[in-house]
Design a protein around this motif. Structure first.
Motif, PDB file in Angstrom:
ATOM      1  N   PRO A   1      13.778  89.871 -38.461  1.00 61.34           N
ATOM      2  CA  PRO A   1      14.481  88.940 -39.335  1.00 61.34           C
ATOM      3  C   PRO A   1      14.127  87.492 -38.993  1.00 61.34           C
ATOM      4  CG  PRO A   1      15.965  89.664 -37.606  1.00 61.34           C
ATOM      5  CD  PRO A   1      14.676  90.422 -37.422  1.00 61.34           C
ATOM      6  N   ASN A   2      14.138  86.657 -40.025  1.00 60.31           N
ATOM      7  CA  ASN A   2      13.940  85.232 -39.776  1.00 60.31           C
ATOM      8  C   ASN A   2      15.298  84.606 -39.438  1.00 60.31           C
ATOM      9  OD1 ASN A   2      15.311  84.589 -42.219  1.00 60.31           O
ATOM     10  ND2 ASN A   2      13.395  84.599 -43.370  1.00 60.31           N
ATOM     11  N   LEU A   3      15.306  83.319 -39.180  1.00 59.99           N
ATOM     12  CA  LEU A   3      16.536  82.653 -38.747  1.00 59.99           C
ATOM     13  C   LEU A   3      17.625  82.756 -39.808  1.00 59.99           C
ATOM     14  CD1 LEU A   3      18.043  81.002 -36.633  1.00 59.99           C
ATOM     15  CD2 LEU A   3      17.045  78.934 -37.655  1.00 59.99           C
ATOM     16  N   GLU A   4      17.286  82.500 -41.048  1.00 58.92           N
ATOM     17  CA  GLU A   4      18.279  82.538 -42.117  1.00 58.92           C
ATOM     18  C   GLU A   4      18.892  83.929 -42.261  1.00 58.92           C
ATOM     19  OE1 GLU A   4      15.180  81.363 -42.294  1.00 58.92           O
ATOM     20  OE2 GLU A   4      15.140  79.450 -43.349  1.00 58.92           O
ATOM     21  N   GLN A   5      18.054  84.972 -42.186  1.00 57.86           N
ATOM     22  CA  GLN A   5      18.557  86.346 -42.296  1.00 57.86           C
ATOM     23  C   GLN A   5      19.501  86.684 -41.147  1.00 57.86           C
ATOM     24  OE1 GLN A   5      14.658  88.099 -42.330  1.00 57.86           O
ATOM     25  NE2 GLN A   5      14.708  88.486 -44.548  1.00 57.86           N
ATOM     26  N   THR A   6      19.145  86.254 -39.958  1.00 51.67           N
ATOM     27  CA  THR A   6      19.980  86.530 -38.796  1.00 51.67           C
ATOM     28  C   THR A   6      21.317  85.822 -38.899  1.00 51.67           C
ATOM     29  OG1 THR A   6      18.028  86.895 -37.414  1.00 51.67           O
ATOM     30  CG2 THR A   6      20.096  86.388 -36.271  1.00 51.67           C
ATOM     31  N   ILE A   7      21.296  84.558 -39.305  1.00 52.48           N
ATOM     32  CA  ILE A   7      22.548  83.801 -39.453  1.00 52.48           C
ATOM     33  C   ILE A   7      23.438  84.469 -40.497  1.00 52.48           C
ATOM     34  CG2 ILE A   7      23.573  81.593 -40.134  1.00 52.48           C
ATOM     35  CD1 ILE A   7      22.074  81.606 -37.365  1.00 52.48           C
ATOM     36  N   GLU A   8      22.832  84.911 -41.573  1.00 51.64           N
ATOM     37  CA  GLU A   8      23.602  85.567 -42.635  1.00 51.64           C
ATOM     38  C   GLU A   8      24.352  86.800 -42.112  1.00 51.64           C
ATOM     39  OE1 GLU A   8      22.721  87.812 -46.860  1.00 51.64           O
ATOM     40  OE2 GLU A   8      21.389  86.178 -46.253  1.00 51.64           O
TER      41      GLU A   8
ATOM     42  N   ILE B   1      21.536  78.312 -31.137  1.00 54.91           N
ATOM     43  CA  ILE B   1      20.167  78.733 -31.415  1.00 54.91           C
ATOM     44  C   ILE B   1      19.308  78.234 -30.255  1.00 54.91           C
ATOM     45  CG2 ILE B   1      18.197  78.517 -32.984  1.00 54.91           C
ATOM     46  CD1 ILE B   1      20.373  77.968 -35.205  1.00 54.91           C
ATOM     47  N   VAL B   2      18.721  79.175 -29.524  1.00 55.71           N
ATOM     48  CA  VAL B   2      17.950  78.827 -28.332  1.00 55.71           C
ATOM     49  C   VAL B   2      16.512  79.292 -28.530  1.00 55.71           C
ATOM     50  CG1 VAL B   2      17.805  79.025 -25.826  1.00 55.71           C
ATOM     51  CG2 VAL B   2      20.048  79.115 -26.958  1.00 55.71           C
ATOM     52  N   PRO B   3      15.562  78.352 -28.518  1.00 58.09           N
ATOM     53  CA  PRO B   3      14.176  78.717 -28.801  1.00 58.09           C
ATOM     54  C   PRO B   3      13.469  79.357 -27.609  1.00 58.09           C
ATOM     55  CG  PRO B   3      14.322  76.375 -28.379  1.00 58.09           C
ATOM     56  CD  PRO B   3      15.726  76.904 -28.333  1.00 58.09           C
ATOM     57  N   LEU B   4      12.774  80.439 -27.889  1.00 61.78           N
ATOM     58  CA  LEU B   4      11.908  81.068 -26.904  1.00 61.78           C
ATOM     59  C   LEU B   4      10.496  80.524 -27.138  1.00 61.78           C
ATOM     60  CD1 LEU B   4      11.628  83.106 -24.604  1.00 61.78           C
ATOM     61  CD2 LEU B   4      11.314  84.895 -26.317  1.00 61.78           C
ATOM     62  N   PHE B   5      10.378  79.229 -26.914  1.00 63.92           N
ATOM     63  CA  PHE B   5       9.121  78.503 -27.088  1.00 63.92           C
ATOM     64  C   PHE B   5       8.829  77.778 -25.786  1.00 63.92           C
ATOM     65  CE2 PHE B   5      10.248  79.217 -31.394  1.00 63.92           C
ATOM     66  CZ  PHE B   5       9.157  78.946 -32.218  1.00 63.92           C
TER      67      PHE B   5
ATOM     68  N   LEU C   1      15.725  73.302 -40.355  1.00 58.67           N
ATOM     69  CA  LEU C   1      16.391  74.549 -40.745  1.00 58.67           C
ATOM     70  C   LEU C   1      17.863  74.527 -40.349  1.00 58.67           C
ATOM     71  CD1 LEU C   1      13.727  77.246 -39.756  1.00 58.67           C
ATOM     72  CD2 LEU C   1      14.536  76.720 -42.069  1.00 58.67           C
ATOM     73  N   ILE C   2      18.148  74.003 -39.175  1.00 64.25           N
ATOM     74  CA  ILE C   2      19.543  73.946 -38.720  1.00 64.25           C
ATOM     75  C   ILE C   2      20.357  73.008 -39.611  1.00 64.25           C
ATOM     76  CG2 ILE C   2      21.056  73.252 -36.810  1.00 64.25           C
ATOM     77  CD1 ILE C   2      18.856  74.362 -34.910  1.00 64.25           C
ATOM     78  N   ASP C   3      19.769  71.905 -40.036  1.00 59.57           N
ATOM     79  CA  ASP C   3      20.468  71.007 -40.973  1.00 59.57           C
ATOM     80  C   ASP C   3      20.816  71.753 -42.261  1.00 59.57           C
ATOM     81  OD1 ASP C   3      20.412  68.869 -39.220  1.00 59.57           O
ATOM     82  OD2 ASP C   3      18.665  67.922 -40.153  1.00 59.57           O
ATOM     83  N   GLU C   4      19.884  72.563 -42.768  1.00 59.39           N
ATOM     84  CA  GLU C   4      20.149  73.348 -43.975  1.00 59.39           C
ATOM     85  C   GLU C   4      21.261  74.367 -43.735  1.00 59.39           C
ATOM     86  OE1 GLU C   4      16.443  75.088 -45.266  1.00 59.39           O
ATOM     87  OE2 GLU C   4      15.466  73.118 -45.380  1.00 59.39           O
ATOM     88  N   LEU C   5      21.247  74.992 -42.557  1.00 59.11           N
ATOM     89  CA  LEU C   5      22.283  75.977 -42.223  1.00 59.11           C
ATOM     90  C   LEU C   5      23.658  75.311 -42.112  1.00 59.11           C
ATOM     91  CD1 LEU C   5      20.278  78.053 -39.601  1.00 59.11           C
ATOM     92  CD2 LEU C   5      21.063  78.863 -41.850  1.00 59.11           C
TER      93      LEU C   5
ATOM     94  N   GLU D   1      24.513  74.673 -32.606  1.00 66.79           N
ATOM     95  CA  GLU D   1      23.924  73.967 -31.474  1.00 66.79           C
ATOM     96  C   GLU D   1      22.483  74.438 -31.331  1.00 66.79           C
ATOM     97  OE1 GLU D   1      25.229  71.612 -29.545  1.00 66.79           O
ATOM     98  OE2 GLU D   1      27.204  71.677 -30.498  1.00 66.79           O
ATOM     99  N   PHE D   2      21.617  73.527 -30.887  1.00 68.61           N
ATOM    100  CA  PHE D   2      20.211  73.843 -30.697  1.00 68.61           C
ATOM    101  C   PHE D   2      19.847  73.614 -29.235  1.00 68.61           C
ATOM    102  CE2 PHE D   2      15.612  72.412 -31.700  1.00 68.61           C
ATOM    103  CZ  PHE D   2      15.124  73.700 -31.547  1.00 68.61           C
ATOM    104  N   GLY D   3      19.437  74.681 -28.555  1.00 65.88           N
ATOM    105  CA  GLY D   3      19.084  74.592 -27.147  1.00 65.88           C
ATOM    106  C   GLY D   3      17.675  74.052 -26.942  1.00 65.88           C
ATOM    107  N   GLU D   4      17.332  73.869 -25.683  1.00 64.71           N
ATOM    108  CA  GLU D   4      16.019  73.341 -25.311  1.00 64.71           C
ATOM    109  C   GLU D   4      14.970  74.451 -25.276  1.00 64.71           C
ATOM    110  OE1 GLU D   4      15.840  71.010 -21.717  1.00 64.71           O
ATOM    111  OE2 GLU D   4      17.969  70.513 -21.931  1.00 64.71           O
ATOM    112  N   ASN D   5      13.724  74.065 -25.519  1.00 66.33           N
ATOM    113  CA  ASN D   5      12.619  75.001 -25.310  1.00 66.33           C
ATOM    114  C   ASN D   5      12.447  75.201 -23.802  1.00 66.33           C
ATOM    115  OD1 ASN D   5      11.492  72.146 -25.537  1.00 66.33           O
ATOM    116  ND2 ASN D   5       9.781  73.229 -24.577  1.00 66.33           N
TER     117      ASN D   5
END
Length: 120
Positions: free
Chosen positions: A47-54, A65-69, A83-87, A97-101
């Motif tokens: 799933p993409n981010l939007e699908q998971t949030i849904e 939301i914590v990036p594995l980057f 994307l987070i702004d849209e969500l 919240e958006f975590g650090e890479n």
């Protein structure tokens, strides 16, 4: 407040990459005390981010939301914040919240030393 955690990976069409990502998500689930821990992909996999949030939006008040980057590239700097702004607009009742890479972490160096020692 009930918090959900979404580990956001880049995504890949390769089955082995999907398997490894899901294995990492399973390991994380075992190490944290959140009822909801999900994986999502930026692109190339579902799933993409939007699908998971849904799928979790009606179960939480907050989503981390914590990036594995490893590196702070364009996805980290621009795409994911967008994307987070849209969500936030779509789900105003949820705090995002958006975590650090991962970045330059000593643990990464330790893993690399281990890998080097296996081939030297």
């Amino acid at each position: 407040m009930k918090t959900g955690v979404v580990i956001l990976g880049h995504g890949s069409r390769a089955e082995e990459a999907k398997r490894v990502f899901n294995e990492i998500i399973s390991m994380i689930k075992e190490k944290v005390n959140y009822e909801i821990v999900r994986g999502a992909s930026m692109e190339l996999a579902e799933p993409n981010l939007e699908q998971t949030i849904e799928t979790i939006a009606d179960k939480v008040d907050k989503i981390s939301i914590v990036p594995l980057f490893l590196f702070p590239g364009i996805h980290i700097q621009e795409d994911i914040p967008g994307l987070i702004d849209e969500l936030r607009e779509e789900y105003p009742e949820i705090e995002f919240e958006f975590g650090e890479n991962i970045g330059a972490d000593e643990k990464i160096a330790d893993i690399m030393v281990d890998r080097i020692e296996k081939v030297v």
